[in-house]
Structure formats: C-alpha cells, structure tokens
Scaffold this motif. Structure first.
Motif, PDB file in Angstrom:
ATOM      1  N   VAL A   1     -50.798  19.742  11.833  1.00 58.67           N
ATOM      2  CA  VAL A   1     -52.222  19.797  12.151  1.00 58.67           C
ATOM      3  C   VAL A   1     -52.953  18.709  11.372  1.00 58.67           C
ATOM      4  N   ASP A   2     -53.614  17.809  12.091  1.00 63.93           N
ATOM      5  CA  ASP A   2     -54.470  16.790  11.479  1.00 63.93           C
ATOM      6  C   ASP A   2     -55.925  17.205  11.682  1.00 63.93           C
ATOM      7  N   GLU A   3     -56.834  16.677  10.875  1.00 63.01           N
ATOM      8  CA  GLU A   3     -58.265  17.022  10.939  1.00 63.01           C
ATOM      9  C   GLU A   3     -58.488  18.528  10.707  1.00 63.01           C
ATOM     10  N   SER A   4     -57.705  19.119   9.850  1.00 63.32           N
ATOM     11  CA  SER A   4     -57.780  20.573   9.663  1.00 63.32           C
ATOM     12  C   SER A   4     -59.131  21.024   9.127  1.00 63.32           C
ATOM     13  N   GLN A   5     -59.886  20.122   8.498  1.00 62.39           N
ATOM     14  CA  GLN A   5     -61.187  20.512   7.948  1.00 62.39           C
ATOM     15  C   GLN A   5     -62.161  20.965   9.029  1.00 62.39           C
TER      16      GLN A   5
ATOM     17  N   ARG B   1     -74.693  13.314   5.659  1.00 66.15           N
ATOM     18  CA  ARG B   1     -73.963  12.573   4.631  1.00 66.15           C
ATOM     19  C   ARG B   1     -72.476  12.458   4.986  1.00 66.15           C
ATOM     20  N   ASN B   2     -71.885  13.555   5.467  1.00 66.68           N
ATOM     21  CA  ASN B   2     -70.484  13.494   5.882  1.00 66.68           C
ATOM     22  C   ASN B   2     -70.301  12.550   7.060  1.00 66.68           C
ATOM     23  N   ALA B   3     -71.286  12.554   7.981  1.00 65.77           N
ATOM     24  CA  ALA B   3     -71.197  11.663   9.142  1.00 65.77           C
ATOM     25  C   ALA B   3     -71.234  10.198   8.699  1.00 65.77           C
ATOM     26  N   VAL B   4     -72.077   9.896   7.715  1.00 62.46           N
ATOM     27  CA  VAL B   4     -72.151   8.521   7.202  1.00 62.46           C
ATOM     28  C   VAL B   4     -70.812   8.130   6.580  1.00 62.46           C
ATOM     29  N   TYR B   5     -70.230   9.036   5.815  1.00 60.13           N
ATOM     30  CA  TYR B   5     -68.944   8.757   5.172  1.00 60.13           C
ATOM     31  C   TYR B   5     -67.860   8.502   6.219  1.00 60.13           C
ATOM     32  N   VAL B   6     -67.833   9.334   7.269  1.00 58.53           N
ATOM     33  CA  VAL B   6     -66.848   9.131   8.330  1.00 58.53           C
ATOM     34  C   VAL B   6     -67.075   7.792   9.011  1.00 58.53           C
TER      35      VAL B   6
ATOM     36  N   ASN C   1     -64.310  16.067   2.991  1.00 59.35           N
ATOM     37  CA  ASN C   1     -65.480  15.185   3.043  1.00 59.35           C
ATOM     38  C   ASN C   1     -65.752  14.666   4.451  1.00 59.35           C
ATOM     39  N   GLN C   2     -64.782  14.809   5.342  1.00 63.27           N
ATOM     40  CA  GLN C   2     -64.968  14.337   6.714  1.00 63.27           C
ATOM     41  C   GLN C   2     -65.316  15.462   7.678  1.00 63.27           C
ATOM     42  N   SER C   3     -65.626  16.627   7.162  1.00 58.61           N
ATOM     43  CA  SER C   3     -65.980  17.733   8.039  1.00 58.61           C
ATOM     44  C   SER C   3     -67.353  17.488   8.661  1.00 58.61           C
ATOM     45  N   LEU C   4     -67.407  17.393   9.983  1.00 62.26           N
ATOM     46  CA  LEU C   4     -68.668  17.131  10.679  1.00 62.26           C
ATOM     47  C   LEU C   4     -69.317  18.409  11.186  1.00 62.26           C
TER      48      LEU C   4
END
Length: 649
Positions: free
Chosen positions: A303-307, A610-615, A336-339
C-alpha cells in the motif's frame, strides 16, 4: 546427488552468495524437501535440485556451485539419511565450508518427525549443531521465520544487484532521466523487506517510497506470489502500472478497486475521479464481505499513500490478504503529504523502517522542502546545489499572465514532455483560469535583439558610403528602439517604429534608386534561423553597405519572414496530450507523481493548505517555479533565498 571432489577448482567460493538456502535431502524424501522449499520461497532464494537443475546441466558442478554460494545449507534429516550417499557428500562439503567461512555460512539440520537429534544414526558432523525439529507442518512457518532472521545477520549489504527493474530503467530513460542504481538506503530497505512480512515504511517526499514499493512488488511477483499494489490516487496507479511487467502485479487505486464491485475489475478512469469520491459504508461492507468469503485473494499487498487511507479501509485491505502467517503487508506513508482531513492508526505499527535520504529533488528544491518538514531527508550528494526555485507574486486575475511569463522563461520548443502545471485553488483544475490557456513561445532568439544588432552594426562597422548618420547619433537610435514591444511577432506599431527610426538615416538618392531597381536577390535580405538564433541575411555574397540595411528597414515589409512562435496549450490532464500541450493537474491529482519542471500556481487557501503546498513543491525534480497570490504565499518561507529568474547568474 553427491559432490565430485575431483573438481577442486569449483570449490573456490564466489565473491557473493547466490542463494540464501541450499536444501540437502534424501532422494526418497523428495516431497518433504519440496514442501519445505515452497514454504521458504516467498521470502528467500532457495536452491533445490528438482527445481533448479535443467536438462543438459552438469549436475555435479551445479550442485557444488550452489553449496559454495549459499548462506545456509539446510540438511533435512530423516530415517533415510544414513542410506543417502549423495546427501552425506553434500553434508561433508557444507561442513568443510562452514569451518572456513563461519561468519558467512552455516549448516542447519532439520529433523523430521520421528528422528531424535541425539540419535547415533544422525549423519556425521550434524550432532553438535543446533537444529530444528519439524514434527508437524505448522512448524514450517517457525522454521522460515528463524531462517529469515539468521540470514539477515549473515548476509552482507553489498552482495545483491543494486539495479532497478528493467521496466523502471526504461521508463526513466524515455524521459531522459538516468535512474539505474538504487541508493544505498533504498537497497537496504528492499533487502530488509525481504525478511519481514508486515512492516510500516515512512519517508518524506522524494525519499523513494514509491520506487521501493514498485521494485518490491516486481520481486515478489517474479517469485510467483500473488501481489496487489494499492494506492489512493488513480493517476499514481496508472503510472505504477507502466513501471511493472504486464500481468505480474494487480495495481489498483483503493476507491476504484472497491467501487468496481469486482476484484478482477479495472481502475476508475482518472477523469471521473477526485479525492472526495469514495465508496459508501454500504459499498465498503459488501465488498469486504465478498473478500472475506473468498478467503483472501492475494499473498502480498503493498500500500502506497497510506496516509490518505481511512482507518475503516484497512479491514477491507486485510480481508483481501490470504489468512496465513506468511502473507505480506507493506504500508508506505508520509503523514506530511496527507491532503484529507483525517489520519487514523495504521494496522501495522512495528516494525517500522524510515527512509532518510532524498533521491529525487535537486538540492535547491530540497532546501525549500525543509521549511515544511525539518525532518526531511538530506538529498543524495549528486543532487546538492542543483536545481532552480523561483517565486513570482501576483494579484487575483493575473494567473494567466504570470503563467505565460513563466512558461516562456522555462520552456523550449518541442521539449515540454516532462513539464506540468499544478494548480492549487478553490476551483477544480479543469475549470480554473489556466485551463485552455494558449502560451506562445519563440522558436528562436527575439526579433528585437536582431533589429537592434543590425542598426548598431550598420552604423559602426559597415561602409558608410551614400549614408548620412542621424542627428543625436547612435544614442538617439538606441533610445527609440527601446520602445519596441515585447511581442513575439512585430505589431503594426513595431513595424512603423522601425521604419521611422531607419528614416533617421539619410540614404543617397542615387544609391537608393540603384538598390531598389536591381533584382531583390542581389541587394535584398531574408530572415533565417540557425541553431535557434534569428538572423537577417543578405541574399547575395560580398560586402554589405550600411545604406542597404537602413533602406531595407524603411520598407513596410521588413518583418515578413520572421518565424511564427510555437503555441503551447495548457489542458487538463484528462484531455489528449501532444508535443504542444502542457498537462494541468490539481495538487491531489499529481500527488505521488513527479516531473522535471513544475509550474506551481497557488491562489487562496483551502483545507490542509500547508500540506498541499508541501506536496506541490516536492513534485519537481529540477525546476520549481511558484506563482502565488498574497493569501496563498503566507505559508511560504519569508527568509528563503529565491532564484532571480529575470536576472539569472
């Protein structure tokens, strides 16, 4: 089968082990040996003669090579072992090697049901060794677990190939990015996963989580294991599919997988998906029950993107896993990439592996990422100091103008294959102001530059015969030429302006008549592009007079022949793409993906901004060009040293 001791040259130990396990057994107990081999194969490289030897092989040489290149020689001891001549030969060879290489090779006796470890009938040399009693089939899993742990201690880090699978290498070669060698940490992680059945792997953007997940999926599938690769983003699922051998791994986005109502169905189309379209509780319940009744469909799930997985989704994932202690579940995540405004517990907490090196983003992009995630991994040394990061601020309504400027600065004709626009705003990307934007980019240097050069050159270096220079000299001419527009093709105002400036130069009437009366190919000029440089060339050879140049620019038709710019169109990623289109994504669309150049356009703020900016910033490998309005730019660092794209050094 035995070993031929006369072939001493074969006894030289190879530089690196080829096999984890070599199985020695009495030929009359072949079925037991095969059952043990099959139970170990999902996690270890196992050599057993009935599977590895092929027609035409020299069996004695092949067996010697296998014994000498195995970490563990697993000796199956049954009541028939004392009568098994070939097995006893293999035991002697293995014991001799273990004495010489005790730190890299061991011999492990496995005692079948009814065989006592201290019996005098045990083959010579095995009695002092700590073995394993196999009195029932359930013990096979314990045996496998113990061997995996022991081999992890013995196997040195550098011995396995460190190349990505061919499908991954071929993909990145197509986009002219050389990705062949696994980083030491990625390789270590893949190796560790080999010895773990259920594990959680974390890592920030750029640490190579997805590549590790893909590579591990390919290796498991190559071993004959039924593998499911799950992620949240359908576009990531499509991308992963292109990097895996066809038919080897079942790749799905979770929502499309569940809503397909069929474990053998296809992903939902990307154009019908957003990160808010999710299965209802009832759809989830029915699908989970279907999986439970099937008894598990897969031997391994990655599983990728599990966040971005809801906590209740994990029951469905685990229901798809075959109910066995040998089943595999790998969970890759970066919180940190959870949108999405949620984060539950992962079904696996320990063991936990953390990827601590950045192998994607150029050093300059990584520096910006550190403002959002101080724990972000250091980039690989080869990426230090590379890349470009710029920020352009704009007011609402200026989105198209600012993107036009950025595209013209960074894009070259017919080289936009690995360039994307990522949109962060309230509107979906397909209806945002950037959708459908046409950006014209020059296919050569500017006509303004060539016009200025021709005026300057003709005034200073060409023959002045028949020419009277204007009052105010060259400074007056240069000042007037500064009023030319920035358009890629001369406007009517530009044409008139150049004609008027050329009129400052008085050309002798007799010479003008002579120039205008002869055939154009002798004294005329034409626009030409050579090596992406626009130049004005005289048709005929020989010395050019200054009066010829100024006489040419006094004509209404002086701009004819200047090449038209190339029109690039910014289109939603769901539309057909060509060499003259730039795909447009939202941040959620492009999560998990990457591109060489990313234009990240931010307007306003929204949930998890903020998470969206980081992604968004972490999607770029080499060039990150950010444009943000005053509201969106609040989350950008104020002390970061942005690159000056208008005055590059």
């Amino acid at each position: 089968m035995g070993l031929n001791y006369k072939n001493e040259h074969v006894g030289v130990t190879p530089a690196a082990p080829t096999w984890d396990i070599f199985i020695a057994y009495p030929s009359s107990d072949r079925l037991l040996a095969k059952r043990i081999a099959d139970s170990l194969r999902p996690f270890l490289n196992v050599f057993i003669d009935i599977d590895q030897l092929r027609i035409g092989n020299s069996w004695d040489l092949e067996l010697q090579k296998a014994v000498n290149s195995s970490i563990v020689v697993l000796v199956i001891v049954t009541e028939n072992s004392n009568k098994a001549f070939f097995e006893r030969d293999e035991i002697l060879r293995a014991l001799d090697r273990m004495k010489k290489e005790s730190e890299s090779c061991i011999v492990v006796p496995v005692f079948a049901a009814g065989v006592e470890p201290d019996s005098e009938s045990i083959p010579y040399g095995l009695r002092p060794l700590q073995g394993f009693i196999l009195d029932k089939d359930q013990e096979l899993e314990n045996l496998g677990r113990m061997l995996v742990d022991r081999i992890a201690e013995l196997r040195p880090l550098h011995i396995d190939p460190t190349r990505f699978s061919k499908t991954i290498v071929d993909h990145f070669k197509r986009i002219e990015l050389e990705v062949k060698e696994l980083t030491a940490e990625q390789y270590r992680t893949i190796r560790q996963l080999r010895y773990l059945r259920k594990v959680r792997i974390s890592g920030s953007a750029g640490s190579g989580k997805t590549l590790v997940a893909i590579e591990k999926s390919a290796k498991l599938a190559a071993a004959g294991i039924r593998v499911l690769f799950l992620c949240h983003n359908p576009l990531l699922a499509e991308f992963v599919t292109t990097l895996l051998p066809s038919g080897g791994v079942d790749v799905r986005d979770f929502c499309g997988w569940v809503m397909s109502k069929d474990t053998e169905g296809q992903n939902l189309n990307g154009d019908s998906w957003s990160h808010y379209v999710e299965p209802t509780s009832e759809e989830l319940r029915l699908f989970t029950n279907q999986l439970v009744h099937s008894g598990g469909v897969y031997d391994a799930i990655i599983v990728d993107e599990s966040q971005d997985f809801r906590e209740e989704w994990w029951r469905t994932v685990e229901a798809a896993l075959h109910p066995s202690e040998t089943s595999t579940l790998y969970i890759f995540h970066d919180n940190n990439q959870s949108l999405l405004p949620r984060h539950g517990r992962y079904p696996v907490q320990e063991p936990h592996i953390d990827l601590s090196r950045n192998c994607r983003n150029a050093g300059r992009i990584y520096e910006l990422m550190r403002f959002f995630d101080p724990s972000a991994p250091s980039p690989e040394k080869r990426l230090h100091g590379l890349g470009q990061v710029s920020l352009t601020r704009f007011q609402s309504g200026e989105e198209t103008a600012v993107l036009t400027k950025l595209v013209r600065l960074h894009c070259r004709p017919y080289q936009v294959e690995n360039v994307v626009v990522v949109w962060s705003g309230v509107e979906p990307a397909n209806v945002c102001p950037l959708a459908g934007l046409v950006v014209e980019i020059p296919i050569c240097t500017s006509w303004q530059e060539e016009v200025r050069w021709q005026f300057r050159h003709a005034s200073r270096f060409l023959s002045q015969r028949g020419l009277k220079l204007p009052q105010g000299g060259s400074s007056r001419v240069e000042s007037c030429l500064n009023d030319l527009s920035d358009d890629l093709i001369p406007t009517q105002n530009d044409i008139d302006l150049v004609k008027n400036i050329a009129g400052f130069y008085k050309v002798d009437h007799t010479i003008r008549n002579r120039i205008n009366k002869v055939v154009p190919w002798k004294f005329g000029f034409k626009w030409s592009v050579e090596d992406s440089r626009l130049t004005l060339k005289r048709y005929a050879s020989g010395a050019t007079w200054g009066c010829e140049v100024f006489n040419y620019f006094q004509n209404e038709s002086w701009a004819e022949g200047i090449p038209e710019p190339l029109a690039l169109v910014v289109v939603p990623f769901t539309d057909p793409q060509t060499e003259s289109t730039i795909p447009l994504y939202s941040v959620s669309d492009f999560k998990g993906l990457e591109a060489e150049t990313v234009f990240f356009i931010m307007r306003g703020k929204h949930v998890n901004h903020r998470n969206a900016v980081y992604v968004g910033i972490s999607r770029a490998r080499s060039v990150l060009s950010i444009a943000a309005d005053d509201v969106a730019s609040v989350d950008l660092p104020r002390i970061f040293k942005w690159d000056d794209i208008n005055n590059p050094t």
